[in-house]
Design a protein around this motif. Structure first.
Motif, short mmCIF file in Angstrom:
data_model
loop_
_atom_site.label_atom_id
_atom_site.label_comp_id
_atom_site.label_asym_id
_atom_site.label_seq_id
_atom_site.Cartn_x
_atom_site.Cartn_y
_atom_site.Cartn_z
N HIS A 251 -12.74 18.79 11.81
CA HIS A 251 -11.48 19.08 11.12
C HIS A 251 -10.80 17.75 10.80
O HIS A 251 -11.05 16.74 11.47
CB HIS A 251 -10.55 19.90 12.01
CG HIS A 251 -10.97 21.32 12.16
ND1 HIS A 251 -12.17 21.71 12.71
CD2 HIS A 251 -10.33 22.47 11.84
CE1 HIS A 251 -12.26 23.02 12.72
NE2 HIS A 251 -11.15 23.52 12.20
N THR A 252 -9.95 17.73 9.78
CA THR A 252 -9.26 16.50 9.40
C THR A 252 -7.78 16.77 9.13
O THR A 252 -7.40 17.87 8.71
CB THR A 252 -9.87 15.88 8.13
OG1 THR A 252 -9.89 16.85 7.08
CG2 THR A 252 -11.28 15.38 8.39
N PHE A 253 -6.99 15.75 9.39
CA PHE A 253 -5.57 15.79 9.09
C PHE A 253 -5.32 15.13 7.75
O PHE A 253 -5.98 14.15 7.39
CB PHE A 253 -4.78 15.04 10.17
CG PHE A 253 -4.70 15.77 11.47
CD1 PHE A 253 -3.70 16.69 11.71
CD2 PHE A 253 -5.64 15.53 12.47
CE1 PHE A 253 -3.63 17.36 12.92
CE2 PHE A 253 -5.58 16.18 13.69
CZ PHE A 253 -4.57 17.11 13.90
N ARG A 254 -4.34 15.67 7.03
CA ARG A 254 -3.98 15.12 5.72
C ARG A 254 -2.46 15.17 5.56
O ARG A 254 -1.83 16.19 5.88
CB ARG A 254 -4.65 15.94 4.63
CG ARG A 254 -4.21 15.60 3.22
CD ARG A 254 -5.01 16.33 2.20
NE ARG A 254 -4.60 17.75 2.12
CZ ARG A 254 -5.17 18.61 1.29
NH1 ARG A 254 -6.18 18.26 0.53
NH2 ARG A 254 -4.73 19.85 1.25
N ARG A 255 -1.90 14.09 5.09
CA ARG A 255 -0.46 14.04 4.80
C ARG A 255 -0.19 14.89 3.56
O ARG A 255 -0.92 14.82 2.57
CB ARG A 255 -0.03 12.59 4.57
CG ARG A 255 1.45 12.42 4.34
CD ARG A 255 1.87 10.94 4.40
NE ARG A 255 1.06 10.07 3.59
CZ ARG A 255 1.30 9.78 2.31
NH1 ARG A 255 2.34 10.32 1.69
NH2 ARG A 255 0.53 8.95 1.65
N THR A 256 0.89 15.70 3.59
CA THR A 256 1.20 16.59 2.48
C THR A 256 2.50 16.24 1.77
O THR A 256 2.85 16.90 0.79
CB THR A 256 1.26 18.06 2.96
OG1 THR A 256 2.26 18.17 3.98
CG2 THR A 256 -0.09 18.52 3.49
N THR A 257 3.22 15.25 2.27
CA THR A 257 4.46 14.81 1.63
C THR A 257 4.47 13.29 1.58
O THR A 257 3.68 12.63 2.25
CB THR A 257 5.71 15.27 2.42
OG1 THR A 257 5.70 14.63 3.71
CG2 THR A 257 5.76 16.78 2.57
N ASP A 258 5.40 12.77 0.81
CA ASP A 258 5.64 11.33 0.87
C ASP A 258 6.21 11.00 2.25
O ASP A 258 6.71 11.88 2.96
CB ASP A 258 6.66 10.92 -0.20
CG ASP A 258 6.09 10.97 -1.60
OD1 ASP A 258 4.85 10.92 -1.75
OD2 ASP A 258 6.89 11.09 -2.55
N VAL A 259 6.15 9.74 2.61
CA VAL A 259 6.78 9.26 3.84
C VAL A 259 8.23 8.92 3.49
O VAL A 259 8.48 8.08 2.64
CB VAL A 259 6.05 8.04 4.42
CG1 VAL A 259 6.76 7.52 5.65
CG2 VAL A 259 4.59 8.39 4.73
N ASP A 260 9.14 9.61 4.14
CA ASP A 260 10.57 9.38 3.94
C ASP A 260 11.02 8.45 5.06
O ASP A 260 10.83 8.77 6.24
CB ASP A 260 11.31 10.72 3.99
CG ASP A 260 12.77 10.61 3.61
OD1 ASP A 260 13.15 9.61 2.97
OD2 ASP A 260 13.53 11.54 3.96
#
Length: 122
Positions: A64-73
């Motif tokens: 399984h893998t993690f993925r960022r779904t938003t910009d970094v605020d």
């Protein structure tokens, strides 16, 4: 790429790294020595604790893998972003949001994670 985004890219690289040696390098480059991570299911303190926590996730969710779904605020030394955990087929099985504090050297001092969507969560 700005510094907070680059830091969080390394954060995800560490979470997704299956090679123990390379993962330790990424943790060292990303996290302060005395850093802490906590969410409703996991916690880890220092590089050893964070490595053990990530290793446990790999054991429970192989490939399984993690993925960022938003910009970094980010502002000052605080940041937030959202993510998802993908199955080997690409299905999103967990979604969350993380909030972090960055130390004076540009490494993560702490991360608090929240689960936004998870199987069985009401």
């Amino acid at each position: 790429m700005n510094a907070p985004t680059a830091l969080i890219e390394r954060y995800f690289d560490a979470w997704n790294e299956t090679d123990a040696g390379r993962r330790r390098e990424l943790i060292s480059a990303t996290w302060a020595n005395d850093a802490a991570y906590v969410d409703p299911l996991l916690s880890g303190n220092g590089h050893d604790g964070i490595d053990a926590m990530i290793r446990a996730v790999h054991e429970r969710f192989p490939k399984h893998t993690f993925r960022r779904t938003t910009d970094v605020d980010a502002f000052a030394n605080r940041l937030r972003f959202s993510w998802e955990l993908l199955s080997p087929s690409g299905a999103s099985i967990v979604k969350g949001s993380d909030f972090g504090v960055v130390d004076t050297h540009g490494r993560l001092q702490s991360v608090t994670g929240f689960l936004d969507e998870a199987p069985g969560a009401a």
